[in-house]
Design a protein around this motif. Structure first.
Motif, PDB file in Angstrom:
ATOM      1  N   GLY A 102       4.402 -48.788  -4.527  1.00  0.00           N
ATOM      2  CA  GLY A 102       4.713 -47.501  -3.783  1.00  0.00           C
ATOM      3  C   GLY A 102       6.256 -47.328  -3.715  1.00  0.00           C
ATOM      4  O   GLY A 102       7.035 -47.862  -3.153  1.00  0.00           O
ATOM      5  N   LEU A 103       6.631 -46.182  -4.410  1.00  0.00           N
ATOM      6  CA  LEU A 103       8.060 -45.656  -4.399  1.00  0.00           C
ATOM      7  C   LEU A 103       7.979 -44.129  -4.344  1.00  0.00           C
ATOM      8  O   LEU A 103       7.207 -43.414  -4.853  1.00  0.00           O
ATOM      9  N   TYR A 104       8.940 -43.791  -3.450  1.00  0.00           N
ATOM     10  CA  TYR A 104       9.217 -42.351  -3.465  1.00  0.00           C
ATOM     11  C   TYR A 104      10.651 -42.325  -3.821  1.00  0.00           C
ATOM     12  O   TYR A 104      11.554 -42.962  -3.586  1.00  0.00           O
ATOM     13  N   ARG A 105      11.207 -40.878  -4.322  1.00  0.00           N
ATOM     14  CA  ARG A 105      12.391 -40.816  -4.677  1.00  0.00           C
ATOM     15  C   ARG A 105      12.947 -39.909  -3.693  1.00  0.00           C
ATOM     16  O   ARG A 105      12.610 -38.821  -3.323  1.00  0.00           O
ATOM     17  N   ASP A 106      14.019 -40.549  -2.958  1.00  0.00           N
ATOM     18  CA  ASP A 106      14.690 -39.973  -1.852  1.00  0.00           C
ATOM     19  C   ASP A 106      15.333 -38.388  -2.446  1.00  0.00           C
ATOM     20  O   ASP A 106      16.098 -38.494  -3.467  1.00  0.00           O
ATOM     21  N   PRO A 112      15.182 -44.549  -5.765  1.00  0.00           N
ATOM     22  CA  PRO A 112      13.788 -44.853  -5.284  1.00  0.00           C
ATOM     23  C   PRO A 112      13.797 -45.778  -4.156  1.00  0.00           C
ATOM     24  O   PRO A 112      14.534 -46.730  -3.827  1.00  0.00           O
ATOM     25  N   VAL A 113      12.615 -45.249  -3.286  1.00  0.00           N
ATOM     26  CA  VAL A 113      12.540 -46.174  -1.987  1.00  0.00           C
ATOM     27  C   VAL A 113      11.306 -46.876  -1.753  1.00  0.00           C
ATOM     28  O   VAL A 113      10.093 -46.187  -2.268  1.00  0.00           O
ATOM     29  N   GLU A 114      11.091 -48.003  -1.823  1.00  0.00           N
ATOM     30  CA  GLU A 114       9.967 -48.970  -1.996  1.00  0.00           C
ATOM     31  C   GLU A 114       9.192 -48.992  -0.634  1.00  0.00           C
ATOM     32  O   GLU A 114       9.969 -49.191   0.526  1.00  0.00           O
ATOM     33  N   TYR A 115       7.879 -48.441  -0.506  1.00  0.00           N
ATOM     34  CA  TYR A 115       7.223 -48.526   0.695  1.00  0.00           C
ATOM     35  C   TYR A 115       5.791 -49.308   0.595  1.00  0.00           C
ATOM     36  O   TYR A 115       5.137 -49.527   1.461  1.00  0.00           O
ATOM     37  N   TYR A 116       5.573 -49.665  -0.685  1.00  0.00           N
ATOM     38  CA  TYR A 116       4.322 -50.750  -0.748  1.00  0.00           C
ATOM     39  C   TYR A 116       4.290 -51.394  -2.118  1.00  0.00           C
ATOM     40  O   TYR A 116       4.787 -50.860  -2.879  1.00  0.00           O
ATOM     41  N   CYS A 117       3.780 -52.631  -1.746  1.00  0.00           N
ATOM     42  CA  CYS A 117       3.779 -53.251  -3.030  1.00  0.00           C
ATOM     43  C   CYS A 117       2.682 -54.405  -3.005  1.00  0.00           C
ATOM     44  O   CYS A 117       2.533 -55.113  -1.867  1.00  0.00           O
TER      45      CYS A 117
END
Ligand code: PRP
Ligand code: URA
Length: 210
Positions: A102-106, A112-117
């Motif tokens: 899980g990554l979203y681009r700030d 990229p901000v990691e929120y899940y793996c």
């Protein structure tokens, strides 16, 4: 073009990609076509899989044929938009295991901000294909590839449907060992770092969130 980059310019892929680019394409068709393109790209991205000889008795005779050899595969979609490519790839490689990053681009920093793996337990013994339809600045794909490598995966490929030149440059510089498969190379990025002409926000178009 960088020698690590393969452009899949098959007419079926190019035709389907134009459907994705069209702003009038609705969520149902968009999702279906992303999946179809992922299948077609997977066919090319797995062209180098090793084979071994196997002896098979057909109803007529016994002879030597081929079967897949080498390491098993994992596919790693980058959430959210990469999820749209999973079913299409699993159509061709049904026994692949699936890891998720899980990554979203700030939107401000574009980092990229990691929120899940969550990776398969035996990921280090597999070859991996990272899936993300959009390669814009390349920050997300580069980070995702690094995460997969940190799990001990030796052979990683990247499949992205549309790339910007910046994204390709970033990934091939950060990861010169990673083959990159794309269906289009668009010129640039706009002021929000969206690919131009691109197809808009892939996650929003796959999930209908805008
Ligand atoms: C999109 C896309 C990539 C990333 C590409 O994800 O799916 O992961 O942007 O941009 P980059 O190459 O500049 O890093 P987004 O952050 O919009 O998240 P989403 O898939 O959840 O919509
Ligand atoms: N992410 C998207 O979904 N689209 C772009 O054009 C760039 C990043």
């Amino acid at each position: 073009m960088n020698q690590n980059v393969t452009m899949i310019n098959h007419p079926l892929v190019q035709h389907k990609l134009s459907i994705l680019r069209d702003e009038t394409t609705g969520v149902k068709e968009f999702r279906e076509v992303v999946s179809e393109i992922a299948s077609l790209m997977c066919y090319e991205a797995t062209r180098d899989l090793p084979l071994k000889d196997v002896t098979i008795k057909t109803p007529v005779a016994t002879a030597t044929f081929h079967a897949l050899a080498g390491k098993k595969l994992a596919i790693i979609p980058v959430l959210r938009a990469g999820l749209g490519m999973v079913d299409g790839v699993l159509t061709l490689i049904p026994s692949a295991k699936v890891g998720h990053i899980g990554l979203y681009r700030d939107p401000d920093t574009l980092q990229p901000v990691e929120y899940y793996c969550k990776m398969p337990a035996d990921i280090s013994e597999r070859d991996a294909i990272v899936l993300d339809p959009m390669l814009a600045t390349g920050g997300s794909a580069s980070a995702a590839i690094q995460i997969v490598k940190n799990y001990g995966v030796k052979n990683v490929k990247l499949m992205s449907i549309i790339a910007a030149t910046d994204g390709v440059d970033r990934v091939t510089k950060d990861h010169p060992d990673v083959p990159v498969f794309i269906a289009a190379m668009d010129g640039g990025l706009n002021e929000h770092s969206y690919i131009v002409p691109g197809l808009g926000d892939a996650g929003d178009r796959i999930f209908g969130t805008k």
